[in-house]
Design a protein around this motif. Structure first.
Motif, PDB file in Angstrom:
ATOM      1  N   PRO A  49      -0.871   4.968   6.769  1.00  0.00           N
ATOM      2  CA  PRO A  49      -0.111   6.119   7.263  1.00  0.00           C
ATOM      3  C   PRO A  49       1.169   6.370   6.483  1.00  0.00           C
ATOM      4  N   PHE A  50       1.630   5.331   5.755  1.00  0.00           N
ATOM      5  CA  PHE A  50       2.866   5.453   4.982  1.00  0.00           C
ATOM      6  C   PHE A  50       2.930   4.304   3.978  1.00  0.00           C
ATOM      7  N   ASP A  51       3.897   4.339   3.085  1.00  0.00           N
ATOM      8  CA  ASP A  51       4.108   3.237   2.159  1.00  0.00           C
ATOM      9  C   ASP A  51       4.505   1.994   2.952  1.00  0.00           C
ATOM     10  N   GLY A  52       3.983   0.831   2.560  1.00  0.00           N
ATOM     11  CA  GLY A  52       4.349  -0.379   3.285  1.00  0.00           C
ATOM     12  C   GLY A  52       3.542  -1.580   2.863  1.00  0.00           C
ATOM     13  N   THR A  53       3.478  -2.565   3.768  1.00  0.00           N
ATOM     14  CA  THR A  53       2.791  -3.825   3.494  1.00  0.00           C
ATOM     15  C   THR A  53       1.797  -4.109   4.615  1.00  0.00           C
ATOM     16  N   VAL A  54       0.615  -4.592   4.250  1.00  0.00           N
ATOM     17  CA  VAL A  54      -0.380  -4.984   5.243  1.00  0.00           C
ATOM     18  C   VAL A  54       0.041  -6.336   5.819  1.00  0.00           C
TER      19      VAL A  54
ATOM     20  N   VAL B 149       0.847  -1.193   0.000  1.00  0.00           N
ATOM     21  CA  VAL B 149       0.000   0.000   0.000  1.00  0.00           C
ATOM     22  C   VAL B 149       0.882   1.242   0.000  1.00  0.00           C
ATOM     23  N   THR B 150       0.288   2.353  -0.410  1.00  0.00           N
ATOM     24  CA  THR B 150       0.994   3.634  -0.413  1.00  0.00           C
ATOM     25  C   THR B 150       0.360   4.576   0.595  1.00  0.00           C
ATOM     26  N   ALA B 151       1.126   5.543   1.040  1.00  0.00           N
ATOM     27  CA  ALA B 151       0.630   6.500   2.024  1.00  0.00           C
ATOM     28  C   ALA B 151      -0.650   7.162   1.526  1.00  0.00           C
ATOM     29  N   GLY B 152      -1.683   7.170   2.370  1.00  0.00           N
ATOM     30  CA  GLY B 152      -2.948   7.789   2.008  1.00  0.00           C
ATOM     31  C   GLY B 152      -3.912   6.871   1.300  1.00  0.00           C
ATOM     32  N   GLN B 153      -3.477   5.667   0.944  1.00  0.00           N
ATOM     33  CA  GLN B 153      -4.368   4.734   0.241  1.00  0.00           C
ATOM     34  C   GLN B 153      -5.462   4.255   1.179  1.00  0.00           C
TER      35      GLN B 153
ATOM     36  N   VAL C  22       0.102  -1.979   9.258  1.00  0.00           N
ATOM     37  CA  VAL C  22       0.910  -1.736   8.063  1.00  0.00           C
ATOM     38  C   VAL C  22       2.369  -1.628   8.490  1.00  0.00           C
ATOM     39  N   GLU C  23       3.214  -2.461   7.891  1.00  0.00           N
ATOM     40  CA  GLU C  23       4.649  -2.412   8.173  1.00  0.00           C
ATOM     41  C   GLU C  23       5.314  -1.489   7.171  1.00  0.00           C
TER      42      GLU C  23
END
Length: 635
Positions: free
Chosen positions: A604-609, A583-587, A629-630
């Motif tokens: 809250p930020f770019d990362g992985t669920v 996921v990306t920040a704001g998605q 989200v990591e």
């Protein structure tokens, strides 16, 4: 005149109706749900009847229970207030069929104005100008998209049965239309059991102008001038005023005459509001003001009209419902001064204005303002209903006088421990644009973060708290032999040393150190110390709590970075991701429905669920971990 009245509502409007009815010698009956068993409106009434569980759908929205309560208690009439069943034609008809007096317009008038598409057609037939748009019966996505493309973007989607800002979406571009339509319909279905919509051209520099009208059973209809409700957030009114800034007499006469024609077109009786949208890009002009809808009930903001006209609209409602004519003729009504109302809510601006229900341990609302409230200190704001704490209403000889009175009222009130929009209201009223009458419905959105008060106390606020604590210390209060002025003069006195008054106090964000000698009185602070030993400092409307002892953990709970918490109790109505998704920040991750409003929860930020506990249809409690989200780049 009716002798006994059942109030089919709750909160501040039920308290207001109760107060006016009692002043008129009318016996009052309250109804209440489980959540409201000890509510102020129940305590005020002569008699109270329990009507069911806390959810409104099982209590305040069940007309049969309310009618039964009226008959069981011998009430002659039912006043619906606003919200709930106030604009329900079926309920109004059932009240009349039960042999009771309905304090409101005829069911036929409610039906005629209840659906925005048919109401607009009725207004066009009555010669009332309406906004360009699409009112057709074809509700297919394809047809609606085609009509939106014809109208041109931005375009406004509105639920035909909507109100209160629900079921309404501004679509910026064609690519967003289908997603916004789906969201709008879903919200409209949940709120009004009707997912049909209409389309309107989005007005540039829009002002929200509404006219208070009043009719009786003798064919009389008058207007009580206009209100301006342009200061809005997500189509919800924030600050309202009367009269409207920049309204000249010629335009006022034309718009008010159009409102009277609209009311007469449906043989209106009782209090109602004709709402207009104005294209104010060139100031307020009659040829740029269009009918939006009619609210066939009393409005939340009715006190500003009462303040400038000297009329008690609830008293008028009760008299007209009893068969009396309107107490005053049009030529006997006039505008006196200026009035402004701010809606104080238990909501957290720092969390997207999500409701902040809970117990009110400390409450002071400025006693030089008119306060309309349904709570007292020790009461609770329920998660089941609208989280309004109070309406703060002020009056002045002119607009600037009223504006300064509002700022003073906001800076001399406090609520704790709930989060409120009090500081946000102050910043809105303090805006240069608001002071300069440069209003439109998008002003708050454009200002954004500039209106968000500082949550953590600045040093001057901390020093003020320490100063307040020092002058109210219990051991100094006991020094009856020393006048307070002498005690104050000795603050910080040290032989051969600098004067210092440093003390450690505690806040929800941790301990802080302040110096009483640095505090200057008379600089816009309100400092209070209730009997429970807490200290409240209010600056620019924002109240900061301090504690003498270290219980700063109150209200400070937080989740680890990346944990997506439920901001309030609600139902998960959509989940857009799965475990393992990037996921990306704001998605948008999911959508939570609470109080019939949709709240998107985003990354809250770019990362992985890495974790996902939420499921569509699931009920969640406040602070429940719905997902984690990591951050990108971490193992």
């Amino acid at each position: 005149m009716i002798q006994s009245l059942l109030i089919a509502n709750r909160g501040e409007i039920a308290c207001r109706i109760n107060r006016t009815a009692r002043e008129m010698g009318i016996r009052t009956v309250a109804v209440y749900s489980d959540a409201d068993a000890k509510a102020l409106h129940v305590r005020m009434a002569d008699e109270a009847v329990h009507i069911g569980p806390s959810p409104a759908a099982e209590s305040y929205l069940v007309g049969e229970k309310i009618i039964a309560a009226a008959k069981d208690t011998g009430a002659e009439a039912i006043h619906p207030g606003y919200g709930f069943l106030s604009e329900n034609a079926g309920f109004a008809r059932a009240v009349k069929e039960a042999g009771l007096v309905w304090v409101g317009p005829p069911p036929e008038a409610i039906e005629a104005m209840g659906l925005k598409d048919s109401a607009k057609q009725l207004m066009m037939d009555a010669g009332v100008p309406v906004t360009p748009g699409y009112l057709g019966e074809d509700q297919s996505v394809e047809r609606l998209k085609e009509e939106a493309d014809k109208i041109g973007y931005p375009v406004l989607i509105k639920a035909v049965a909507g109100g209160g800002g629900k079921g309404m979406r501004k679509v910026e571009k064609a690519a967003n239309f289908e997603a916004d339509l789906e969201s709008c319909r879903r919200e409209a279905k949940a709120s009004f059991s009707n997912d049909e919509v209409l389309l309107e051209k989005w007005i540039t520099s829009p002002r929200h102008i509404e006219v208070q009208v009043f009719g009786d059973s003798h064919g009389n209809v008058v207007h009580l001038f206009e209100r301006d409700c342009s200061l809005q957030r997500r189509h919800q009114k924030v600050i309202e005023e009367a009269p409207a800034p920049g309204m000249d007499e010629a335009t006022r006469e034309e718009i008010c005459a159009a409102a009277v024609r609209a009311a007469k077109a449906v043989d209106y009786e009782g209090a109602g509001t004709i709402e207009f949208i104005a294209d104010a890009s060139e100031g307020l002009r009659a040829d740029r003001i269009f009918f939006m809808e009619m609210n066939t009930r009393l409005q939340v903001e009715h006190p500003v009209t009462e303040e400038i006209t000297g009329v008690d609209l609830v008293e008028w409602q009760l008299r007209v419902a009893s068969g009396e004519p309107i107490p005053l003729k049009q030529e006997e009504l006039s505008i006196n001064g200026w009035a402004i109302e701010a809606r104080l809510y238990a909501e957290d601006p720092a969390k997207g204005f999500l409701p902040s229900p809970g117990r009110i341990d400390n409450l002071y609302l400025y006693d030089r303002a008119r306060i309309e409230t349904g709570v007292e200190e020790g009461d609770s704001v329920s998660p089941f209903y609208d989280p309004m704490i109070a309406k703060i209403v002020v009056h002045g000889d002119n607009r600037e006088g009223a504006r300064h009175a509002l700022l003073s009222a906001l800076n001399n009130s406090y609520v704790s421990p709930l989060q409120t929009n009090q500081g946000f209201l102050y910043e809105c009223a303090a805006l240069d644009e608001f002071a300069g009458e440069a209003l439109d419905t998008g002003l708050i959105e454009r200002k954004g973060e500039a209106l968000m008060p500082t949550i953590q106390p600045a040093q001057d606020v901390i020093d003020a708290a320490v100063w307040r604590y020092r002058i109210d210390m219990a051991d100094w209060e006991a020094c009856e032999d020393f006048p307070r002025s002498m005690i104050n003069a000795l603050f910080g006195f040290r032989l051969n040393a600098d004067a210092r008054n440093q003390i450690v106090l505690h806040t929800p964000y941790g301990p802080v150190t302040g110096d009483a000698s640095r505090h200057k009185t008379g600089v816009g602070f309100r400092c209070s110390m209730p009997e429970d030993g807490q200290i409240f400092v209010t600056k620019r409307g924002q109240t900061y709590p301090f504690f003498v002892r270290g219980n700063e953990t109150a209200g400070a709970a937080s989740a680890a970075d990346g944990a997506i918490l439920a901001p309030m109790p609600g139902k998960v109505i959509a989940v857009d991701v799965a475990e393992g998704d990037s996921v990306t920040a704001g998605q948008r991750l999911m959508v939570l429905e609470a109080m019939k409003m949709e709240h998107a929860l985003t990354a809250p930020f770019d990362g992985t669920v890495t974790e996902l506990s939420a499921a569509t249809g699931g009920q969640v409690q406040v602070d429940a971990v719905l997902a984690v989200v990591e951050p990108a780049g971490e193992d």
